[in-house]
Design a protein around this motif. Structure first.
Motif, PDB file in Angstrom:
ATOM      1  N   ILE A 136       0.842  -1.190   0.000  1.00 46.89           N
ATOM      2  CA  ILE A 136       0.000   0.000   0.000  1.00 46.89           C
ATOM      3  C   ILE A 136       0.882   1.246   0.000  1.00 46.89           C
ATOM      4  CG2 ILE A 136      -1.801   1.240   1.271  1.00 46.89           C
ATOM      5  CD1 ILE A 136      -2.660  -1.447   0.064  1.00 46.89           C
ATOM      6  N   TYR A 137       0.516   2.211  -0.844  1.00 48.89           N
ATOM      7  CA  TYR A 137       1.300   3.432  -1.015  1.00 48.89           C
ATOM      8  C   TYR A 137       0.433   4.666  -0.773  1.00 48.89           C
ATOM      9  CZ  TYR A 137       4.710   0.487  -3.476  1.00 48.89           C
ATOM     10  OH  TYR A 137       5.620  -0.494  -3.813  1.00 48.89           O
ATOM     11  N   PRO A 138       1.033   5.751  -0.302  1.00 46.37           N
ATOM     12  CA  PRO A 138       0.307   7.028  -0.277  1.00 46.37           C
ATOM     13  C   PRO A 138       0.130   7.524  -1.710  1.00 46.37           C
ATOM     14  CG  PRO A 138       2.319   7.114   1.067  1.00 46.37           C
ATOM     15  CD  PRO A 138       2.401   5.883   0.228  1.00 46.37           C
ATOM     16  N   TYR A 139      -0.983   8.179  -1.961  1.00 49.06           N
ATOM     17  CA  TYR A 139      -1.228   8.806  -3.258  1.00 49.06           C
ATOM     18  C   TYR A 139      -1.555  10.281  -3.051  1.00 49.06           C
ATOM     19  CZ  TYR A 139      -1.179   4.638  -6.197  1.00 49.06           C
ATOM     20  OH  TYR A 139      -0.785   3.530  -6.901  1.00 49.06           O
ATOM     21  N   LEU A 140      -1.169  11.108  -4.007  1.00 48.24           N
ATOM     22  CA  LEU A 140      -1.416  12.535  -3.943  1.00 48.24           C
ATOM     23  C   LEU A 140      -2.321  12.970  -5.090  1.00 48.24           C
ATOM     24  CD1 LEU A 140       2.225  13.769  -3.214  1.00 48.24           C
ATOM     25  CD2 LEU A 140       0.338  13.651  -1.569  1.00 48.24           C
ATOM     26  N   ALA A 141      -3.168  13.953  -4.816  1.00 47.38           N
ATOM     27  CA  ALA A 141      -3.947  14.584  -5.876  1.00 47.38           C
ATOM     28  C   ALA A 141      -2.997  15.387  -6.763  1.00 47.38           C
ATOM     29  CB  ALA A 141      -5.008  15.489  -5.265  1.00 47.38           C
ATOM     30  N   PRO A 142      -3.366  15.644  -8.014  1.00 53.64           N
ATOM     31  CA  PRO A 142      -2.473  16.387  -8.919  1.00 53.64           C
ATOM     32  C   PRO A 142      -2.001  17.718  -8.339  1.00 53.64           C
ATOM     33  CG  PRO A 142      -4.290  15.440 -10.153  1.00 53.64           C
ATOM     34  CD  PRO A 142      -4.590  15.176  -8.709  1.00 53.64           C
ATOM     35  N   LYS A 143      -2.867  18.408  -7.594  1.00 56.09           N
ATOM     36  CA  LYS A 143      -2.475  19.723  -7.074  1.00 56.09           C
ATOM     37  C   LYS A 143      -1.356  19.639  -6.044  1.00 56.09           C
ATOM     38  CE  LYS A 143      -5.750  20.117  -3.208  1.00 56.09           C
ATOM     39  NZ  LYS A 143      -6.746  20.995  -2.559  1.00 56.09           N
ATOM     40  N   ALA A 144      -1.147  18.439  -5.462  1.00 58.72           N
ATOM     41  CA  ALA A 144      -0.113  18.256  -4.442  1.00 58.72           C
ATOM     42  C   ALA A 144       1.093  17.498  -4.985  1.00 58.72           C
ATOM     43  CB  ALA A 144      -0.697  17.527  -3.232  1.00 58.72           C
ATOM     44  N   ARG A 145       1.230  17.443  -6.296  1.00 56.79           N
ATOM     45  CA  ARG A 145       2.334  16.717  -6.935  1.00 56.79           C
ATOM     46  C   ARG A 145       3.703  17.174  -6.419  1.00 56.79           C
ATOM     47  NH1 ARG A 145       2.787  13.992 -11.824  1.00 56.79           N
ATOM     48  NH2 ARG A 145       0.599  14.471 -12.271  1.00 56.79           N
ATOM     49  N   TYR A 146       3.804  18.441  -6.062  1.00 58.85           N
ATOM     50  CA  TYR A 146       5.088  18.995  -5.596  1.00 58.85           C
ATOM     51  C   TYR A 146       5.585  18.334  -4.313  1.00 58.85           C
ATOM     52  CZ  TYR A 146       2.157  21.510  -2.244  1.00 58.85           C
ATOM     53  OH  TYR A 146       1.266  21.814  -1.240  1.00 58.85           O
ATOM     54  N   LEU A 147       4.705  17.571  -3.639  1.00 53.39           N
ATOM     55  CA  LEU A 147       5.074  16.940  -2.368  1.00 53.39           C
ATOM     56  C   LEU A 147       5.693  15.553  -2.542  1.00 53.39           C
ATOM     57  CD1 LEU A 147       1.971  17.820  -0.147  1.00 53.39           C
ATOM     58  CD2 LEU A 147       4.325  18.564   0.239  1.00 53.39           C
ATOM     59  N   VAL A 148       5.690  15.003  -3.762  1.00 60.05           N
ATOM     60  CA  VAL A 148       6.107  13.610  -3.948  1.00 60.05           C
ATOM     61  C   VAL A 148       7.490  13.330  -3.366  1.00 60.05           C
ATOM     62  CG1 VAL A 148       6.717  11.844  -5.637  1.00 60.05           C
ATOM     63  CG2 VAL A 148       4.655  13.176  -5.958  1.00 60.05           C
ATOM     64  N   GLU A 149       8.491  14.051  -3.818  1.00 61.69           N
ATOM     65  CA  GLU A 149       9.860  13.753  -3.385  1.00 61.69           C
ATOM     66  C   GLU A 149      10.087  14.062  -1.907  1.00 61.69           C
ATOM     67  OE1 GLU A 149      14.499  14.806  -4.625  1.00 61.69           O
ATOM     68  OE2 GLU A 149      12.850  15.283  -5.984  1.00 61.69           O
ATOM     69  N   PRO A 150       9.698  15.252  -1.408  1.00 65.05           N
ATOM     70  CA  PRO A 150       9.904  15.497   0.031  1.00 65.05           C
ATOM     71  C   PRO A 150       9.122  14.532   0.914  1.00 65.05           C
ATOM     72  CG  PRO A 150       8.663  17.298  -0.988  1.00 65.05           C
ATOM     73  CD  PRO A 150       9.190  16.452  -2.089  1.00 65.05           C
ATOM     74  N   LEU A 151       7.903  14.138   0.481  1.00 64.38           N
ATOM     75  CA  LEU A 151       7.108  13.207   1.278  1.00 64.38           C
ATOM     76  C   LEU A 151       7.746  11.821   1.294  1.00 64.38           C
ATOM     77  CD1 LEU A 151       4.642  12.683   2.982  1.00 64.38           C
ATOM     78  CD2 LEU A 151       3.308  12.347   0.882  1.00 64.38           C
ATOM     79  N   GLU A 152       8.251  11.373   0.147  1.00 69.54           N
ATOM     80  CA  GLU A 152       8.950  10.080   0.089  1.00 69.54           C
ATOM     81  C   GLU A 152      10.119  10.058   1.078  1.00 69.54           C
ATOM     82  OE1 GLU A 152      11.638   7.372  -3.003  1.00 69.54           O
ATOM     83  OE2 GLU A 152      10.819   9.310  -3.639  1.00 69.54           O
TER      84      GLU A 152
END
Length: 261
Positions: free
Chosen positions: A227-243
């Motif tokens: 199971i993975y977290p998913y982000l809405a398109p508007k929050a795409r900028y969070l992918v790398e820092p959240l990972e």
């Protein structure tokens, strides 16, 4: 110049100042509200914007509490406030589509995402789940779904991990889509379906919370799923820092996964 004149002048000036203050008050209040509503302005004034995730398990579920605490620590590291809402899976997806949520606490990795390919996966698994098959029959001997007799009514959660592949893979069965695990298990207990195929964490939650006169049995545990977290398109900028923040938090908690069910 006489004192009465000065007195009248003073009171007139005071009156004008008071009226001007009253006229400006609504505009000052509106300006304050705009500051409070703007994440960018909040940041510059020392506030922290809030990130809101949906989560398709009950707020009373053990996993929900673990996930909420975990994500709050993660987003605190990133300088955000965090809030999480318990929503049925289809409602959670609808809110993500409308941009009312920044992300989902956890979904199966299934590229491309069948009903919302714009969702952005954060490439670090936070847990594992299993599919389970429930029935009212205690008789053992159901090693897989392919062993079920033709025509059996089997409920599954619409929009969940079993939807498209389940319907396509077992055309000999009679699949019935339901809104959530609670509805599916209630239908099973009432004899309106023969089986319910669900996820270990949600079926356990329902069977723990609710009392059924009819005994419910678990037959099959299969398909270990990450199971993975998913982000809405508007929050795409969070992918790398959240990972990176999730990996750091898992390391601090000395865990490979937040949960394993």
């Amino acid at each position: 110049m006489d004192l009465p004149f000065l007195s009248r002048h003073f009171y007139r000036a005071s009156f004008y100042r008071s009226m001007m203050a009253l006229a400006l008050t609504p505009w000052l209040l509106l300006f304050s509200m705009c500051l409070a509503a703007s994440p960018e302005l909040n940041e510059t004034m020392g506030g922290r914007p809030i990130i809101v995730f949906g989560c398709s398990v009950s707020a009373n579920n053990q996993y929900y509490e673990q996930a909420e605490s975990f994500y709050r620590k993660v987003f605190t590291k990133l300088g955000y406030r965090f809030s999480m809402l318990s929503l049925p899976r289809t409602r959670e997806l609808a809110e993500l589509k409308k941009g009312q949520l920044e992300g989902s606490c956890g979904r199966r990795f299934s590229p491309p995402y069948a009903v919302f390919p714009e969702l952005v996966r954060v490439p670090v698994a936070i847990g594992t789940l299993s599919q389970v098959l429930l029935s009212r029959d205690a008789t053992p001997g159901i090693p897989s779904l392919s062993d079920l007799p033709d025509g059996k009514r089997i409920a599954y959660v619409r929009g969940g991990i079993t939807a498209t592949e389940f319907v396509n893979q077992y055309p000999n069965l009679d699949p019935i889509a339901v809104v959530d695990a609670e509805v599916g298990i209630k239908m099973l207990a009432a004899g309106r379906v023969d089986y319910f195929l669900g996820i270990s964490i949600t079926t356990r939650d329902v069977l723990t919370r609710l009392h059924f006169d009819q005994k419910i049995y678990q037959h099959v545990q299969m398909n270990k799923l990450e199971i993975y977290p998913y982000l809405a398109p508007k929050a795409r900028y969070l992918v790398e820092p959240l990972e990176n923040a999730i990996k750091q938090q898992l390391l601090e908690q000395q865990k490979d996964y937040l949960f394993e069910f």
